[in-house]
Structures are given as C-alpha cells and as structure tokens.
Write a protein that holds these residues in place. Structure first.
Motif, mmCIF file in Angstrom:
data_model
loop_
_atom_site.group_PDB
_atom_site.id
_atom_site.type_symbol
_atom_site.label_atom_id
_atom_site.label_comp_id
_atom_site.label_asym_id
_atom_site.label_seq_id
_atom_site.Cartn_x
_atom_site.Cartn_y
_atom_site.Cartn_z
ATOM 1 N N SER A 58 -38.739 29.718 2.610
ATOM 2 C CA SER A 58 -38.238 28.507 3.295
ATOM 3 C C SER A 58 -38.521 27.242 2.493
ATOM 4 O O SER A 58 -38.351 26.251 3.122
ATOM 5 N N GLU A 59 -39.570 27.378 1.696
ATOM 6 C CA GLU A 59 -39.791 26.385 0.942
ATOM 7 C C GLU A 59 -39.086 26.298 -0.609
ATOM 8 O O GLU A 59 -39.445 25.491 -1.379
ATOM 9 N N GLU A 60 -37.946 26.751 -0.639
ATOM 10 C CA GLU A 60 -37.488 26.753 -1.705
ATOM 11 C C GLU A 60 -36.909 25.442 -2.342
ATOM 12 O O GLU A 60 -36.961 25.240 -3.615
ATOM 13 N N GLN A 101 -42.603 17.969 11.833
ATOM 14 C CA GLN A 101 -42.280 18.888 10.683
ATOM 15 C C GLN A 101 -41.662 20.212 12.058
ATOM 16 O O GLN A 101 -42.283 20.309 12.976
ATOM 17 N N SER A 102 -40.704 20.785 11.504
ATOM 18 C CA SER A 102 -39.949 21.644 12.273
ATOM 19 C C SER A 102 -41.033 22.978 12.572
ATOM 20 O O SER A 102 -40.847 23.812 13.244
ATOM 21 N N GLY A 103 -42.133 23.297 11.651
ATOM 22 C CA GLY A 103 -42.830 24.301 11.545
ATOM 23 C C GLY A 103 -43.527 24.393 10.265
ATOM 24 O O GLY A 103 -43.478 23.570 9.457
ATOM 25 N N GLN A 104 -44.609 25.333 10.051
ATOM 26 C CA GLN A 104 -45.399 25.589 9.114
ATOM 27 C C GLN A 104 -44.585 26.079 8.046
ATOM 28 O O GLN A 104 -43.734 26.826 8.014
ATOM 29 N N PRO A 105 -44.894 25.945 6.779
ATOM 30 C CA PRO A 105 -46.248 24.920 6.350
ATOM 31 C C PRO A 105 -45.663 23.573 6.100
ATOM 32 O O PRO A 105 -46.529 22.637 5.636
ATOM 33 N N GLY A 106 -44.378 23.086 6.309
ATOM 34 C CA GLY A 106 -43.966 21.920 6.267
ATOM 35 C C GLY A 106 -43.363 21.599 4.836
ATOM 36 O O GLY A 106 -43.563 22.277 4.146
ATOM 37 N N THR A 107 -42.479 20.644 4.858
ATOM 38 C CA THR A 107 -41.687 20.304 3.778
ATOM 39 C C THR A 107 -41.881 18.746 3.434
ATOM 40 O O THR A 107 -42.378 17.970 4.211
ATOM 41 N N THR A 109 -50.362 15.673 2.915
ATOM 42 C CA THR A 109 -49.355 16.750 2.316
ATOM 43 C C THR A 109 -48.502 17.253 3.596
ATOM 44 O O THR A 109 -49.004 16.878 4.711
ATOM 45 N N PRO A 110 -47.490 18.176 3.396
ATOM 46 C CA PRO A 110 -46.715 18.316 4.543
ATOM 47 C C PRO A 110 -47.320 19.060 5.730
ATOM 48 O O PRO A 110 -46.966 19.205 6.642
ATOM 49 N N LEU A 111 -48.559 19.883 5.057
ATOM 50 C CA LEU A 111 -49.244 20.708 6.205
ATOM 51 C C LEU A 111 -49.805 19.691 7.343
ATOM 52 O O LEU A 111 -49.971 20.130 8.505
ATOM 53 N N ILE A 112 -50.050 18.563 7.016
ATOM 54 C CA ILE A 112 -50.670 17.540 7.921
ATOM 55 C C ILE A 112 -49.945 17.425 9.289
ATOM 56 O O ILE A 112 -50.380 17.718 10.194
ATOM 57 N N PRO A 113 -48.781 16.860 9.062
ATOM 58 C CA PRO A 113 -47.799 16.752 10.183
ATOM 59 C C PRO A 113 -47.318 18.024 10.820
ATOM 60 O O PRO A 113 -46.986 18.078 11.966
ATOM 61 N N ALA A 114 -47.509 19.000 10.095
ATOM 62 C CA ALA A 114 -47.083 20.402 10.475
ATOM 63 C C ALA A 114 -48.212 21.244 11.139
ATOM 64 O O ALA A 114 -47.847 22.338 11.843
ATOM 65 N N THR A 115 -49.659 20.652 11.483
ATOM 66 C CA THR A 115 -50.412 21.261 11.928
ATOM 67 C C THR A 115 -50.279 21.036 13.716
ATOM 68 O O THR A 115 -50.856 22.006 14.225
ATOM 69 N N GLY A 116 -49.748 20.188 13.974
ATOM 70 C CA GLY A 116 -49.639 20.122 15.663
ATOM 71 C C GLY A 116 -50.145 18.944 16.160
ATOM 72 O O GLY A 116 -50.200 18.775 17.288
ATOM 73 N N TRP A 117 -50.587 17.834 15.262
ATOM 74 C CA TRP A 117 -51.321 16.738 15.608
ATOM 75 C C TRP A 117 -50.398 15.673 15.962
ATOM 76 O O TRP A 117 -49.461 15.620 15.413
ATOM 77 N N THR A 118 -50.868 14.852 16.999
ATOM 78 C CA THR A 118 -49.877 13.580 17.048
ATOM 79 C C THR A 118 -50.641 12.288 16.629
ATOM 80 O O THR A 118 -50.665 11.629 15.668
ATOM 81 N N ASN A 126 -54.403 28.545 -4.034
ATOM 82 C CA ASN A 126 -54.179 27.266 -3.350
ATOM 83 C C ASN A 126 -53.455 27.678 -1.937
ATOM 84 O O ASN A 126 -53.638 26.581 -1.157
ATOM 85 N N ALA A 127 -52.628 28.524 -1.762
ATOM 86 C CA ALA A 127 -51.970 28.617 -0.568
ATOM 87 C C ALA A 127 -52.600 28.873 0.514
ATOM 88 O O ALA A 127 -53.802 29.604 0.471
ATOM 89 N N GLY A 128 -52.476 28.214 1.701
ATOM 90 C CA GLY A 128 -52.996 28.184 2.845
ATOM 91 C C GLY A 128 -52.128 27.408 4.214
ATOM 92 O O GLY A 128 -51.418 27.076 3.947
ATOM 93 N N THR A 129 -52.705 27.952 5.193
ATOM 94 C CA THR A 129 -52.093 27.328 6.432
ATOM 95 C C THR A 129 -53.263 27.170 7.496
ATOM 96 O O THR A 129 -54.198 27.633 7.593
ATOM 97 N N GLN A 130 -52.768 26.121 8.497
ATOM 98 C CA GLN A 130 -53.637 25.877 9.397
ATOM 99 C C GLN A 130 -52.981 25.110 10.701
ATOM 100 O O GLN A 130 -51.773 24.792 10.375
ATOM 101 N N SER A 131 -53.426 25.321 11.859
ATOM 102 C CA SER A 131 -52.754 24.754 13.156
ATOM 103 C C SER A 131 -53.814 24.496 14.195
ATOM 104 O O SER A 131 -54.854 24.870 13.865
ATOM 105 N N LYS A 132 -53.373 23.232 14.744
ATOM 106 C CA LYS A 132 -54.070 22.690 15.810
ATOM 107 C C LYS A 132 -54.489 24.123 16.792
ATOM 108 O O LYS A 132 -53.533 24.465 17.282
ATOM 109 N N ARG A 133 -55.728 23.905 17.225
ATOM 110 C CA ARG A 133 -56.325 24.880 18.203
ATOM 111 C C ARG A 133 -56.591 24.429 19.528
ATOM 112 O O ARG A 133 -57.368 23.289 19.557
ATOM 113 N N ASP A 134 -56.495 25.272 20.393
ATOM 114 C CA ASP A 134 -57.169 24.863 21.827
ATOM 115 C C ASP A 134 -58.450 25.249 21.948
ATOM 116 O O ASP A 134 -59.259 25.797 21.271
#
Length: 293
Positions: free
Chosen positions: A84-86, A21-27, A235-244, A136-144
C-alpha cells in the motif's frame, strides 16, 4: 545553511494542522507540513562508499531519510515496505537513483516469515552482499485505557515490531561479514512509555534488550549492533496513530518545543553505519529534541 541555525525554529512548531490518514502506516502526500527527509539539505561525503544496505520501512519517514542519506554517502540500498506504500517507495527510489546509487524495492508484509527471507535473499542477490541492516519498520496505534486491545491488534504490533526484526537478523546473519553493522530503530517510548501506546512501547523497550544482547553476541564476529532512539518525529505514522489533539501539540513538550524531522535523524544512522563508529556497539543513540531517555 548556517551552522548557527536556532534549533527551536528550524522547522514548524506546534500547533500542527489537524489532518487525517486513511489507515496505517500512513503516507506522505496528505501531510501538512510535509516531512523533510533531507531532499534539499543532506550533503554526502562518501562516508558509506561501496556499502550495501537493507532498510525496512524505507518508503517514507525515518526510513526514507536514511535511504537518501545512505545513497548520498555512496551506498546502494534495498527498501522493504507494504504494498500500500508503493507511491512513497517510488519517490524514495527516485531520490536514491538521483544520487547515482541503486535502489531495490521489495514490497510485502514483514509479518510473514517467507517475506523476511525473501527480503534478505533479494537484497544480497541484487546488491551483491549486505553491509548494513537497518531494522526500522514499525507500527503503532492509539490504545484505550485498561489494556483494552484486541488480541489481533496486539499480534499485529508485536509481529511487525518484534518478530520481524528477529527473523530478519536470523536470515541476514550468514551474510554479515566482519565490519558489518546492524542498526535498530528504538524509541523514546523504550524508556518513557505513554499509556496510550502501551503495546508499541513494550515492543520498543524489548528492542533495546534485543540490541544490547545482540551486540554482545555479534561482537565476537566483528559485527556491530546499535540502536537509535527517536523522540517525537514528524512522519506519516503520527497522524495515522488515531490522535487528534495530540497531533496538534505533537513535540511541544520537548525542550526544543517542536517535533523533529526525519532528516534530523539521518546523520545518526550514517554515523553508526560508518567507520567513524568502529568502536561503538550496544549503544542507544537518542535523537529526542532534549527529552531524556
């Protein structure tokens, strides 16, 4: 569909295809497999007839599944989402209007106090009131490791996941009449936090406290407050989180051996918004594929 479908094989099991995904929160569009929001499967029975609902993050994922289910149960809905989610929001609107219900689209950033105010005001003005508020709206990212998170990133997660729900509730409270319902999207992360989702897990744990405290307060007004705690949901949030690798094996550690689909959560939100849950408040309803809270 037969009521005896094997839940282990009802949907795709890991390994999941690698994706980006190109960025949060994903599409939704680039996801493989595509999430199921109940487009073909959800059948309503007027359980929410005449209701007016506001669903934040209603463009895709869990929010879209809830919007579709609510509409097919007879509710008009307003959805908030980032500009961006239009494209995803337009598809949600199409599904809601196909069900014969109204859909109010409200793009903007919930981190802004004035937008939280606008979201509630437009919902009440255009739908004629507010019966169910879905936070329901929320965001997450993989952290170091070692909490190595930039301050701006911490604030982005906290403002989206925690501050916005408080502001939205503040703005909505005067319009919530006896019999109204507030439903919070918590997470299994509220109870079983992952180190690489440190700040996200903190916000979801706080949302459980928010739900329980608010339920105690709002009960005197005849307003019920509950939460749904999803497990691993595709959901789109999962591949947009930064995991492989974690995306490839997403949901594999559940007793059912796969991630859940947004459509599998919709019924929980419908139940909590309906008269069937008239004596349910302060509850956290797990939908986790068998993982314990």
């Amino acid at each position: 569909m037969s009521p005896n479908v094997d839940p282990r094989t009802k949907y795709t099991r890991p390994p999941m295809p690698l994706q980006h995904q190109s960025g949060q929160p994903g599409t939704t569009e680039p996801m493989q497999p595509r999430p199921d929001h109940g487009e073909e499967s959800y059948r309503g029975s007027d359980r929410l007839a005449g209701q007016r609902a506001l669903i934040t993050g209603g463009d895709s994922g869990i929010g879209r599944a809830v919007a579709v289910a609510f509409a097919r149960e007879g509710a008009d809905v307003a959805i908030s989402y980032l500009p961006s989610e239009e494209e995803d929001a337009l598809e949600t609107e199409r599904l809601v209007t196909e069900a014969g219900r109204r859909c109010v689209r409200i793009p903007g950033d919930l981190r802004l106090e004035e937008h939280c105010r606008e979201v509630v005001e437009r919902t009440v003005a255009e739908l004629g009131g507010l019966d169910t508020l879905v936070l329901n709206a929320g965001t997450q990212s993989k952290r170091d490791p070692d909490a190595a998170i930039e301050r701006e990133e911490i604030l982005r997660v906290f403002e989206t996941n925690l501050v916005a729900p408080i502001l939205l509730m503040r703005e909505a409270a005067p319009d919530l009449r006896p019999g109204a319902s507030v439903i919070v999207s918590a997470s299994i992360q509220s109870f079983s936090p992952s180190p690489d989702l440190l700040d996200y897990a903190m916000t979801k744990a706080a949302l459980v406290a928010f739900t329980r405290a608010l339920a105690e307060e709002q009960g005197a007004r005849g307003v019920r407050v509950n939460a749904v705690a999803p497990g691993p949901i595709w959901t789109p949030l999962i591949p947009a989180t930064g995991w492989t690798e974690k995306v490839e094996h997403f949901g594999e550690d559940t007793p059912l051996g796969r991630p859940g689909q947004p459509a599998e959560l919709a019924g929980a939100y419908v139940y909590l918004a309906s008269e069937e849950a008239s004596y349910v408040s302060g509850a956290v309803l797990p939908v986790t594929g068998g993982k314990h809270l």
